[in-house]
Design a protein around this motif. Sequence first.
Motif, PDB file in Angstrom:
ATOM      1  N   SER A   2       0.822  -1.192   0.000  1.00  7.40           N
ATOM      2  CA  SER A   2       0.000   0.000   0.000  1.00  7.40           C
ATOM      3  C   SER A   2       0.860   1.247   0.000  1.00  7.40           C
ATOM      4  N   ASN A   3       0.278   2.347  -0.505  1.00  6.46           N
ATOM      5  CA  ASN A   3       0.971   3.636  -0.450  1.00  6.46           C
ATOM      6  C   ASN A   3       0.147   4.631   0.357  1.00  6.46           C
ATOM      7  N   GLU A   4      -0.784   4.124   1.188  1.00 12.92           N
ATOM      8  CA  GLU A   4      -1.638   4.980   1.989  1.00 12.92           C
ATOM      9  C   GLU A   4      -0.863   5.537   3.181  1.00 12.92           C
ATOM     10  N   ARG A   5      -1.211   6.792   3.560  1.00 12.06           N
ATOM     11  CA  ARG A   5      -0.585   7.397   4.730  1.00 12.06           C
ATOM     12  C   ARG A   5      -1.594   7.405   5.881  1.00 12.06           C
ATOM     13  N   LEU A   6      -1.157   6.917   7.040  1.00 10.73           N
ATOM     14  CA  LEU A   6      -2.002   6.818   8.220  1.00 10.73           C
ATOM     15  C   LEU A   6      -1.481   7.736   9.320  1.00 10.73           C
ATOM     16  N   ALA A  39      -1.836  16.253  16.702  1.00 14.84           N
ATOM     17  CA  ALA A  39      -2.677  15.674  15.651  1.00 14.84           C
ATOM     18  C   ALA A  39      -3.235  16.764  14.737  1.00 14.84           C
ATOM     19  N   LEU A  40      -3.712  17.858  15.332  1.00 15.96           N
ATOM     20  CA  LEU A  40      -4.258  18.956  14.535  1.00 15.96           C
ATOM     21  C   LEU A  40      -3.189  19.556  13.623  1.00 15.96           C
ATOM     22  N   GLU A  41      -1.979  19.715  14.143  1.00 17.29           N
ATOM     23  CA  GLU A  41      -0.896  20.264  13.333  1.00 17.29           C
ATOM     24  C   GLU A  41      -0.575  19.361  12.151  1.00 17.29           C
ATOM     25  N   LYS A  42      -0.556  18.063  12.377  1.00 21.76           N
ATOM     26  CA  LYS A  42      -0.263  17.127  11.289  1.00 21.76           C
ATOM     27  C   LYS A  42      -1.398  17.088  10.270  1.00 21.76           C
ATOM     28  N   LEU A  43      -2.628  17.171  10.741  1.00 23.83           N
ATOM     29  CA  LEU A  43      -3.777  17.167   9.830  1.00 23.83           C
ATOM     30  C   LEU A  43      -3.798  18.415   8.958  1.00 23.83           C
ATOM     31  N   GLN A  44      -3.269  19.518   9.471  1.00 20.91           N
ATOM     32  CA  GLN A  44      -3.224  20.755   8.707  1.00 20.91           C
ATOM     33  C   GLN A  44      -2.107  20.769   7.668  1.00 20.91           C
ATOM     34  N   SER A  45      -1.058  19.998   7.925  1.00 19.70           N
ATOM     35  CA  SER A  45       0.116  20.045   7.047  1.00 19.70           C
ATOM     36  C   SER A  45       0.239  18.845   6.113  1.00 19.70           C
ATOM     37  N   GLN A  46      -0.563  17.804   6.347  1.00 17.80           N
ATOM     38  CA  GLN A  46      -0.399  16.569   5.595  1.00 17.80           C
ATOM     39  C   GLN A  46      -1.764  15.945   5.313  1.00 17.80           C
ATOM     40  N   SER A  47      -1.880  15.313   4.168  1.00 19.67           N
ATOM     41  CA  SER A  47      -3.116  14.609   3.814  1.00 19.67           C
ATOM     42  C   SER A  47      -2.986  13.138   4.223  1.00 19.67           C
ATOM     43  N   TYR A  48      -4.016  12.635   4.888  1.00 19.34           N
ATOM     44  CA  TYR A  48      -4.003  11.250   5.358  1.00 19.34           C
ATOM     45  C   TYR A  48      -5.181  10.473   4.791  1.00 19.34           C
ATOM     46  N   SER A  49      -4.983   9.172   4.656  1.00 19.98           N
ATOM     47  CA  SER A  49      -6.052   8.298   4.180  1.00 19.98           C
ATOM     48  C   SER A  49      -6.940   7.823   5.315  1.00 19.98           C
ATOM     49  N   LEU A  50      -6.390   7.782   6.535  1.00 19.16           N
ATOM     50  CA  LEU A  50      -7.140   7.262   7.684  1.00 19.16           C
ATOM     51  C   LEU A  50      -6.438   7.671   8.961  1.00 19.16           C
ATOM     52  N   MET A  51      -7.217   7.871  10.024  1.00 21.28           N
ATOM     53  CA  MET A  51      -6.654   8.188  11.338  1.00 21.28           C
ATOM     54  C   MET A  51      -7.094   7.131  12.348  1.00 21.28           C
ATOM     55  N   VAL A  52      -6.138   6.647  13.143  1.00 21.83           N
ATOM     56  CA  VAL A  52      -6.414   5.763  14.271  1.00 21.83           C
ATOM     57  C   VAL A  52      -6.316   6.629  15.517  1.00 21.83           C
ATOM     58  N   LEU A  53      -7.406   6.756  16.277  1.00 20.30           N
ATOM     59  CA  LEU A  53      -7.507   7.750  17.333  1.00 20.30           C
ATOM     60  C   LEU A  53      -7.898   7.105  18.659  1.00 20.30           C
ATOM     61  N   ASP A  54      -7.056   7.290  19.666  1.00 23.29           N
ATOM     62  CA  ASP A  54      -7.346   6.779  21.005  1.00 23.29           C
ATOM     63  C   ASP A  54      -8.374   7.676  21.687  1.00 23.29           C
ATOM     64  N   ILE A  55      -9.369   7.066  22.309  1.00 23.01           N
ATOM     65  CA  ILE A  55     -10.403   7.852  22.981  1.00 23.01           C
ATOM     66  C   ILE A  55      -9.854   8.561  24.212  1.00 23.01           C
ATOM     67  N   MET A  56      -9.110   7.830  25.042  1.00 23.85           N
ATOM     68  CA  MET A  56      -8.665   8.374  26.322  1.00 23.85           C
ATOM     69  C   MET A  56      -7.239   8.909  26.219  1.00 23.85           C
ATOM     70  N   ILE A 114      -8.236  -1.478   9.372  1.00 29.26           N
ATOM     71  CA  ILE A 114      -7.761  -0.420   8.472  1.00 29.26           C
ATOM     72  C   ILE A 114      -8.023  -0.803   7.027  1.00 29.26           C
ATOM     73  N   ARG A 115      -7.668  -2.018   6.660  1.00 26.80           N
ATOM     74  CA  ARG A 115      -7.898  -2.472   5.289  1.00 26.80           C
ATOM     75  C   ARG A 115      -9.374  -2.461   4.939  1.00 26.80           C
ATOM     76  N   ALA A 116     -10.221  -2.849   5.900  1.00 27.05           N
ATOM     77  CA  ALA A 116     -11.659  -2.881   5.657  1.00 27.05           C
ATOM     78  C   ALA A 116     -12.208  -1.478   5.409  1.00 27.05           C
ATOM     79  N   VAL A 117     -11.794  -0.523   6.239  1.00 26.67           N
ATOM     80  CA  VAL A 117     -12.283   0.849   6.077  1.00 26.67           C
ATOM     81  C   VAL A 117     -11.794   1.441   4.758  1.00 26.67           C
ATOM     82  N   LEU A 118     -10.524   1.231   4.430  1.00 26.22           N
ATOM     83  CA  LEU A 118      -9.996   1.766   3.169  1.00 26.22           C
ATOM     84  C   LEU A 118     -10.613   1.077   1.966  1.00 26.22           C
ATOM     85  N   ARG A 119     -10.940  -0.204   2.114  1.00 22.78           N
ATOM     86  CA  ARG A 119     -11.551  -0.949   1.006  1.00 22.78           C
ATOM     87  C   ARG A 119     -12.914  -0.382   0.655  1.00 22.78           C
ATOM     88  N   ARG A 120     -13.648   0.063   1.666  1.00 20.06           N
ATOM     89  CA  ARG A 120     -14.977   0.597   1.387  1.00 20.06           C
ATOM     90  C   ARG A 120     -14.910   1.907   0.611  1.00 20.06           C
TER      91      ARG A 120
END
Length: 244
Positions: A2-6, A39-56, A114-120
């Motif tokens: 894959s060439n996706e950025r997470l 996270a906000l700084e990275k989202l502003q400077s880079q395009s991502y295919s998916l984010m994995v985010l911890d709740i706590m 991750i693969r399932a979400v990107l596949r959709r």
Amino acid sequence: MSNERLLLVDDDKELCSLLTEYLSAEGYRVDSAYNAQQALEKLQSQSYSLMVLDIMMPGTTGLELLQQIRPRITLPVIMLTGRGDEIDRILGLEMGADDYLGKPCNPRELLARIRAVLRRMSPQAPVEGRLPEQPLVIGALSLNPATRDARVADQLLELTSAEFNVLAYLMQHAGQVLSKEQLTRWVLHRDLTAYDRAIDVHVSRVRQKLAPYFEQAGGESVEMIKTVRGQGYIFVYTADQVQG
């Protein structure tokens, strides 16, 4: 490969390092952020295919971060839920997460999610759960799978990727009952598990987002998606009455 950025967002640096090593070996480009501000700084400077985010997380929690970004950033999000309380998972889905996974996190299971979400998001979905190539139009409601636009008349509906697919599959099979098992396989690309309410929450969110646009005489909302107890859901809307 894959060439996706997470983007991994978790204050557990050791876990981020482990997951980065594992996911990088699977061909993904992986960045880590250890708090909401990073996270906000990275989202502003880079395009991502998916984010994995911890709740706590200390300070701004994952739920608060998701609430901040959802109105303007539509990338898929998988929540990591450390608590056993189901309410955290439901809140994450209601705020726009696409799926969730409990902690401690198994890297292989996360990779599968991750693969399932990107596949959709890909047009190369399995035939059984593939969206139609042509737009779906029922009354004033239209969905274009090619552009992933959903509209009521000329007004754009803000749907997450999971919500778009839920609505698309229900419209594609209008008049037919779709089981939760079918929708979970087609939308989330995984099997339905015990106490799994992800599809229920996604359907509920779609209903909420459609409700303001469709009303009967007297101001009552049109029932577009019915729950068939013990079986699943059915799209029953056929009229084209739009509010206002």
